[in-house]
Motif scaffolding. Sequence first.
Motif, short mmCIF file in Angstrom:
data_model
loop_
_atom_site.label_atom_id
_atom_site.label_comp_id
_atom_site.label_asym_id
_atom_site.label_seq_id
_atom_site.Cartn_x
_atom_site.Cartn_y
_atom_site.Cartn_z
N UNK A 125 0.87 -1.19 0.00
CA UNK A 125 0.00 0.00 0.00
C UNK A 125 0.90 1.24 0.00
N UNK A 126 0.78 2.06 -1.04
CA UNK A 126 1.57 3.28 -1.17
C UNK A 126 0.68 4.49 -0.87
N UNK A 127 1.09 5.27 0.09
CA UNK A 127 0.32 6.43 0.52
C UNK A 127 0.74 7.67 -0.28
N UNK A 128 -0.03 8.01 -1.28
CA UNK A 128 0.22 9.21 -2.08
C UNK A 128 -0.56 10.42 -1.58
N UNK A 129 -1.21 10.26 -0.43
CA UNK A 129 -1.99 11.37 0.14
C UNK A 129 -1.04 12.38 0.78
N UNK A 130 -1.63 13.50 1.20
CA UNK A 130 -0.86 14.56 1.85
C UNK A 130 -0.95 14.45 3.38
N UNK A 131 -1.60 13.39 3.84
CA UNK A 131 -1.72 13.17 5.28
C UNK A 131 -1.25 11.76 5.62
N UNK A 132 -0.79 11.59 6.85
CA UNK A 132 -0.37 10.28 7.32
C UNK A 132 -1.60 9.43 7.66
N UNK A 133 -1.44 8.13 7.56
CA UNK A 133 -2.52 7.19 7.85
C UNK A 133 -2.16 6.34 9.06
N UNK A 134 -3.10 6.20 10.00
CA UNK A 134 -2.87 5.34 11.16
C UNK A 134 -3.60 4.01 11.04
N UNK A 135 -4.32 3.82 9.93
CA UNK A 135 -5.06 2.59 9.71
C UNK A 135 -5.29 2.42 8.21
N UNK A 136 -5.69 1.23 7.83
CA UNK A 136 -6.17 0.96 6.47
C UNK A 136 -7.51 0.26 6.60
N UNK A 137 -8.51 0.78 5.89
CA UNK A 137 -9.84 0.18 5.91
C UNK A 137 -9.93 -0.83 4.77
N UNK A 138 -10.30 -2.07 5.10
CA UNK A 138 -10.35 -3.14 4.11
C UNK A 138 -11.79 -3.58 3.87
N UNK A 139 -12.08 -3.87 2.61
CA UNK A 139 -13.32 -4.55 2.24
C UNK A 139 -13.08 -6.06 2.30
N UNK A 140 -13.93 -6.76 3.03
CA UNK A 140 -13.95 -8.23 3.05
C UNK A 140 -15.30 -8.66 2.49
N UNK A 141 -15.49 -8.40 1.20
CA UNK A 141 -16.83 -8.45 0.62
C UNK A 141 -17.48 -9.82 0.65
N UNK A 142 -16.70 -10.91 0.70
CA UNK A 142 -17.36 -12.22 0.74
C UNK A 142 -18.13 -12.44 2.05
N UNK A 143 -17.84 -11.63 3.07
CA UNK A 143 -18.60 -11.74 4.31
C UNK A 143 -20.05 -11.28 4.15
N UNK A 144 -20.37 -10.68 3.01
CA UNK A 144 -21.76 -10.32 2.74
C UNK A 144 -22.66 -11.54 2.73
N UNK A 145 -22.07 -12.74 2.46
CA UNK A 145 -22.85 -13.98 2.37
C UNK A 145 -22.86 -14.76 3.68
N UNK A 146 -22.46 -14.12 4.77
CA UNK A 146 -22.24 -14.85 6.02
C UNK A 146 -23.50 -15.00 6.86
N UNK A 147 -24.32 -13.96 6.92
CA UNK A 147 -25.52 -14.04 7.74
C UNK A 147 -26.60 -13.11 7.20
N UNK A 148 -27.73 -13.06 7.87
CA UNK A 148 -28.87 -12.27 7.39
C UNK A 148 -28.87 -10.84 7.90
N UNK A 149 -27.77 -10.41 8.51
CA UNK A 149 -27.69 -9.04 9.02
C UNK A 149 -26.84 -8.13 8.15
N UNK A 150 -26.29 -8.66 7.06
CA UNK A 150 -25.44 -7.83 6.22
C UNK A 150 -26.30 -6.91 5.35
N UNK A 151 -25.66 -5.88 4.83
CA UNK A 151 -26.38 -4.95 3.96
C UNK A 151 -26.85 -5.67 2.69
#
Length: 346
Positions: A51-77
């Motif tokens: 992951x290369x940060x080309x932004x002008x601000x520092x990052x303390x985290x990375x937000x990840x999509x784990x999209x296959x979890x959409x199929x895990x239960x009946x509470x997902x969007x």
Amino acid sequence: HWKTSMALLFCSLFSYCLNAQDYFQQQVDYKMDIELFPNDKTYTGTAEITYTNNAYTALDKIVFHLWTNAYKNNSTKFAEQQLQMNQADFYFRDQEDSGGYQQIDFKLNGSSLNQSIFENNIDIVEVKLPSELAPGESIKLDVSFSVKIPPFFSRMGNQDGFFQITQWYPKPAVFDHQGWHPLPYLDMGEFFSEFGNYDVNITVPQGHVVAATGEKQVVENSEKGKSVFSFRAEQVHDFAWTSFDRFVIEQDVIVLDDDRKVDLYVYKVNSDTAWTDALKYLKRSVQFYSDQVGNYPYPQATVVQSPGGTGGGMEYPMLTTIDMTGSAQEVDHVITHEVGHNWFYG
């Protein structure tokens, strides 16, 4: 009035120039080794994500999509949206037909990182970094994961030995001047993503064939009854693949006006007469958009006949999946539409 108009135009152009100077785009590169287990309807993987940060601000985290979890239960969007669309199959599925991550671990320099679910969305997680990622710096995360593949409730799925693996790997959400853009998986939704380079090795049982985003580098057969398909794709926003042990493959080539050759492939799962001229439709589509918009930017274009029945078709870089049903005219129409998204993503 003309002075007012000129003043407004100047302000608009000045604002545009400032915004243009402030623009940045993150880079996310992947090296992945994946193995498909058809009998278990699972796959396992390891990924080195740079992951290369080309932004002008520092990052303390990375937000990840784990999209296959959409199929895990009946509470997902996704589950909620299915009911809103009067689609009850997923909601009333057998529990064994649920999908999603069975295990996932993010590591930096051998140490596991903390991850937390984002606002009650199990298909989005925040991965905390031990120290801030400064502007211009890169970080390499090692990720291991295993995933259960559901039947076709949406774009990912398995049916009769056919596997369509899409929105399937841990992928950072887009970060831009507005911040993070975490998006839960939706059937009627888009997949806003960063661009990057992909090197992907996919191991399948011998006899299975893999069609994927990217240019095929090599196919190796091991002594253990397995085949390894390797692909490379440069500057794409996604990577998708399919696997089946009874593909009928048709191939052609087109030469664009810059003398660049583009390999064309159609992977069929049956001999439906509506698909007789599918390769011709693909070739005509690539030629049409190249003439009207600009030359196709990639080394290959692939169309896969998919038994999933997931709403017509879906575009991925260099790989288009199309439903099997319909007339020849409908197959032509959907191929042309979906291939066109290689020029106009989303």
